[in-house]
Design an enzyme around this catalytic site. Sequence first.
Site: not given
Length: 455
Positions: A333, A392
């Site tokens: 991320h 996700d």
Amino acid sequence: MGNSIGIEIDEGFLETLSDLAKKSSLINPELYSRYEVKRGLRDLDGRGVLVGLTEIGDVRSYVVDDSELIPIPGKLIYRGIDIVNIVDGFTKDNRFGFEETCYLLLFGKLPDKKQLSDFEGLLSQYRKLPEDFVRDMILKMPSNDVMNSLARSVLAFYSLDKKADDISIKNVLKQSLNMIACFPLIAVYGYQALSHYHGNKSLIIHSPRPDLSTAENILHMIRPDSQYTALEAKLLDLALVLHAEHGGGNNSSFVTHVVTSSGSDTYSVIASALGSLKGPRHGGANIKVIEMFEDMKKTLGNWEDRGEIQDYLVKILNKEAFDRSGLIYGIGHAVYSISDPRAIILKKYAEMLAKEKGFESEYNLYAEVERLAPEVIGKVRKMYKGVSANVDFYSGFVYRMLDIPPEMYTPLFAISRIVGWSAHRIEELVNAGKIIRPAYKSVSETQEYVTLDER
């Protein structure tokens, strides 16, 4: 070309023009370092360039000790409250949390029982599209992408709103609440139109029910039989809560601030944010996770073989497997390093749903990849900055277990994030900042104008 947009042109000529456009747009990469350009509005150490202030959301992934960044387990804060505590609060009460989260993000405080009940009633009243809107705006011109259908519908709202350009806070709030309530309808009906006109499936349109929560209404409207379990509804509600806000620096929220700062109308602002979210680098990542795992399941001989899974991940990083991008989707991320709190929360409930729906072996594969990927990335890339699963990684898996079609994954993100966008728009208007206009340095060479006959 029938009803399609465009005309037939010489493809060779178009290719030539395309090459010219590419050549004229190319900038020497070395210039970015020479002029200290912070590409992506990020510093060399990965921190975002500070461009604004917000009280709505905060993402924390490190502490500073003697000017050194020390990674910490990620935290997501809504209006000063840790997302973990918000989730624990409504799950312990065995109730839905999305509407409460909407209230918190928009108005800065958690609602009491009466305030929450009144707010839920208000959203229920707004949860109705204009007469003939579904037929004229959604069914008559079905799109093969639900995000584009959403954006078109939002811009159509402008034509139906007599006070569309009124940017007073009261009017913007009214417009925002209307869109928060209607986004589930527009998205689901957009998908039903796509499924019918582009997929040759039966067209089924269910009206929303005033007695259901946002998550329940989505499942009610998208499923032909309108049936769902309590756990399914609670997990979808949880996903909506976790996606509702992520600070002002994420791409679509920043777009919201930028377009709002120009003085534009609410519908233009939200359509712009939708365009940002549609991009695979932002809202479409969970679909890539699903596709990666589908390829992995076909490739692996034994889903429980740790060595075989490691070998597959190494091949991905070496651009020898899946889409040859070199990316293990759902891992890593831009801000979080040690952990993404949204992934931790979603994983816990994903395991529960996997047991209910018979997806335990697939869940175990996800969990094993989550354990192995950071180790494999560290060895192959010789990268020692921590990486972890992001939201996700599990959200697509959750949606798949909920029998939600992939075409709805990013629209579900939008259904949730419209709340954060609305809060950021109001914050930008209230603080009446300057139009956001960052600097770009021109590095073009000086040319003399040459008359047409002399070229």
